[in-house]
Design an enzyme around this catalytic site. Structure first.
Site, PDB file in Angstrom:
ATOM      1  N   SER A 233     -11.590   4.158  14.448  1.00 17.41           N
ATOM      2  CA  SER A 233     -11.080   4.013  13.080  1.00 17.41           C
ATOM      3  C   SER A 233     -12.192   3.998  12.042  1.00 17.41           C
ATOM      4  O   SER A 233     -11.932   3.847  10.851  1.00 17.41           O
ATOM      5  CB  SER A 233     -10.245   2.737  12.968  1.00 17.41           C
TER       6      SER A 233
ATOM      7  N   THR B  95     -10.404  -0.710   9.176  1.00 20.46           N
ATOM      8  CA  THR B  95     -11.580  -0.465   8.349  1.00 20.46           C
ATOM      9  C   THR B  95     -12.557  -1.597   8.584  1.00 20.46           C
ATOM     10  O   THR B  95     -12.121  -2.734   8.766  1.00 20.46           O
ATOM     11  CB  THR B  95     -11.155  -0.511   6.863  1.00 20.46           C
TER      12      THR B  95
ATOM     13  N   THR C 180     -14.463   3.701   6.747  1.00 21.74           N
ATOM     14  CA  THR C 180     -13.311   3.974   7.613  1.00 21.74           C
ATOM     15  C   THR C 180     -13.132   5.472   7.820  1.00 21.74           C
ATOM     16  O   THR C 180     -13.628   6.280   7.022  1.00 21.74           O
ATOM     17  CB  THR C 180     -12.022   3.408   6.961  1.00 21.74           C
TER      18      THR C 180
ATOM     19  N   ARG D 200      -5.728  13.257   2.357  1.00 22.51           N
ATOM     20  CA  ARG D 200      -5.338  11.876   2.040  1.00 22.51           C
ATOM     21  C   ARG D 200      -6.585  10.972   1.972  1.00 22.51           C
ATOM     22  O   ARG D 200      -7.444  11.004   2.842  1.00 22.51           O
ATOM     23  CB  ARG D 200      -4.368  11.360   3.111  1.00 22.51           C
TER      24      ARG D 200
ATOM     25  N   THR E 194      -8.247  -4.216   4.364  1.00 17.85           N
ATOM     26  CA  THR E 194      -7.961  -3.313   5.473  1.00 17.85           C
ATOM     27  C   THR E 194      -6.456  -3.167   5.574  1.00 17.85           C
ATOM     28  O   THR E 194      -5.717  -3.992   5.046  1.00 17.85           O
ATOM     29  CB  THR E 194      -8.571  -3.857   6.792  1.00 17.85           C
ATOM     30  N   GLY E 195      -6.005  -2.112   6.240  1.00 17.16           N
ATOM     31  CA  GLY E 195      -4.570  -1.899   6.353  1.00 17.16           C
ATOM     32  C   GLY E 195      -4.130  -0.684   5.566  1.00 17.16           C
ATOM     33  O   GLY E 195      -4.960   0.172   5.232  1.00 17.16           O
TER      34      GLY E 195
HETATM   35  N1  ASP Z   1      -7.427   0.908   4.684  1.00 13.19           N
HETATM   36  C1  ASP Z   1      -7.642   2.081   5.487  1.00 13.19           C
HETATM   37  C2  ASP Z   1      -6.989   3.256   4.822  1.00 13.19           C
HETATM   38  O1  ASP Z   1      -5.904   3.123   4.291  1.00 13.19           O
HETATM   39  C3  ASP Z   1      -7.149   1.971   6.875  1.00 13.19           C
HETATM   40  C4  ASP Z   1      -7.193   0.610   7.524  1.00 13.19           C
HETATM   41  O2  ASP Z   1      -7.960  -0.244   7.173  1.00 13.19           O
HETATM   42  O3  ASP Z   1      -6.417   0.342   8.431  1.00 13.19           O
HETATM   43  O4  ASP Z   1      -7.531   4.326   4.895  1.00 13.19           O
END
Ligand code: ASP
Length: 333
Positions: A83, A193, A211, A221, A244-245
């Site tokens: 990731s 991330t 990330t 994207r 994150t997320g």
């Molecule tokens: N925040 C990151 C994104 O949307 C992904 C993640 O942290 O899970 O690209």
């Protein structure tokens, strides 16, 4: 008319304001004497190894900026981490595209988004900050800049990531999955991330965020991670935050900036993260039950906290007492 009497009144008001600010400054210096730093914190369990690397700089009295760059390069280089950086899962067309940003104690910042073929996007983001008048370079432009700065072009898609992508293509379902652990065959990451916040021995705060974004995302994207104010924000007077997320929800709420502003108003790091999460849920209660967003924050005293929508979010802490502490973030659901 601006007469002498008014002038005297104005000067005495400004003299008392100066005294007030001077005593506030003295107070904050006193508070800071009880602060916990150097310290470095970062998102998820893979933050432990990253923190350890950052600690090498911090424990020697080095600058937080050098610490966070060196720290996040560890997961960027880790081939088992799908990731972040090299070996990140590709977009739905098979391209590994990387996002990163960095911010220092003076409010300088740099970022790259959708960059291909360069393994350490955080170092390119730092050079965008230090060597250009810009904040964000994207796609081919970011790659070209990196090559001009001497970075090597290399294939970032590993056989393992390629296989995961080919397996995904069989169903080709574009569906971000919360938390990511154990969601992919073999318990591999779908998205996550590394966001890192550090305070150095001088009390200066810097942060980094990097990330490969959502696995199998639409081509082009970009999530929150390279967006200053969304994935990362630092204000050296107040503190720092990172996220994150599912980045779309973080961008919609300018999450990391919001967390720092809430801390400025007196919220603790954890309460500031909780309020930022609450706002995401308030706007989209149903959607928020299915996705994960987590915030991590630190204030000027070195107090830290985290909050997430779902259970399962963790963060890593490293300071003079603990080198590899992993703490579960509190959550709404
Ligand atoms: N925040 C990151 C994104 O949307 C992904 C993640 O942290 O899970 O690209």
């Amino acid at each position: 008319m601006y007469n002498r009497r008014k002038f005297i009144k104005v000067s005495s008001i400004s003299a008392s304001l100066t005294a007030l600010f001077a005593s506030a400054a003295a107070r904050s210096v006193l508070n800071i004497q009880h602060a916990n730093y150097p310290i470095v914190i970062s998102t998820w369990d893979f933050g432990v190894a990253a923190n350890k690397e950052a600690w090498k700089t911090l424990s020697k009295g080095g600058r937080a900026l050098d610490a966070v760059e060196a720290g996040v390069k560890i997961p960027e280089a880790d081939l088992k981490n799908h990731s972040v950086g090299r070996a990140g899962y590709p977009d739905r067309d098979g391209h590994v595209t990387l996002d990163a940003c960095i911010m220092d104690e003076q409010g300088n910042c740099g970022a790259v988004a959708g960059m291909e073929d360069i393994a350490h996007p955080i170092s390119v983001a730092r050079l965008v900050m230090e060597k250009t008048p810009h904040v964000l370079l994207v796609g081919d432009g970011a790659r070209q800049f990196a090559l001009e700065q001497g970075f090597k072009s290399e294939k970032l898609l590993t056989p393992e990531s390629e296989k995961a992508w080919k397996d995904w293509l069989k169903k080709a379902e574009y569906k971000p999955v919360m938390n990511s652990e154990n969601q992919m065959p073999g318990g591999k990451y779908n998205h996550d991330t590394i966001g890192m916040l550090a305070i150095d021995a001088k009390g200066n705060i810097c942060g980094a965020c990097t990330t490969s974004g959502m696995a199998f995302k639409l081509r082009g994207r970009v999530g929150d991670s390279p967006i200053i104010g969304a994935g990362l924000y630092i204000d050296n007077e107040v503190g720092g935050a990172t996220s994150t997320g599912v980045g779309e929800e973080v961008i919609r709420n300018v999450g990391s900036f919001l967390v720092v502003e809430l801390m400025r108003q007196g919220y603790s790091p954890q309460d500031a993260c909780k309020e930022a999460v609450r706002r995401i849920i308030k706007k989209k209660p149903e959607a928020a039950k299915k996705i994960q967003v987590g915030f991590l924050a630190i204030n000027k005293k070195g107090q830290y906290g985290a909050y997430a929508i779902q259970k399962g979010f963790t963060f890593a802490v490293c300071d003079s007492k603990n080198q590899d502490l992993v703490i579960p973030g509190k959550s709404f659901y």
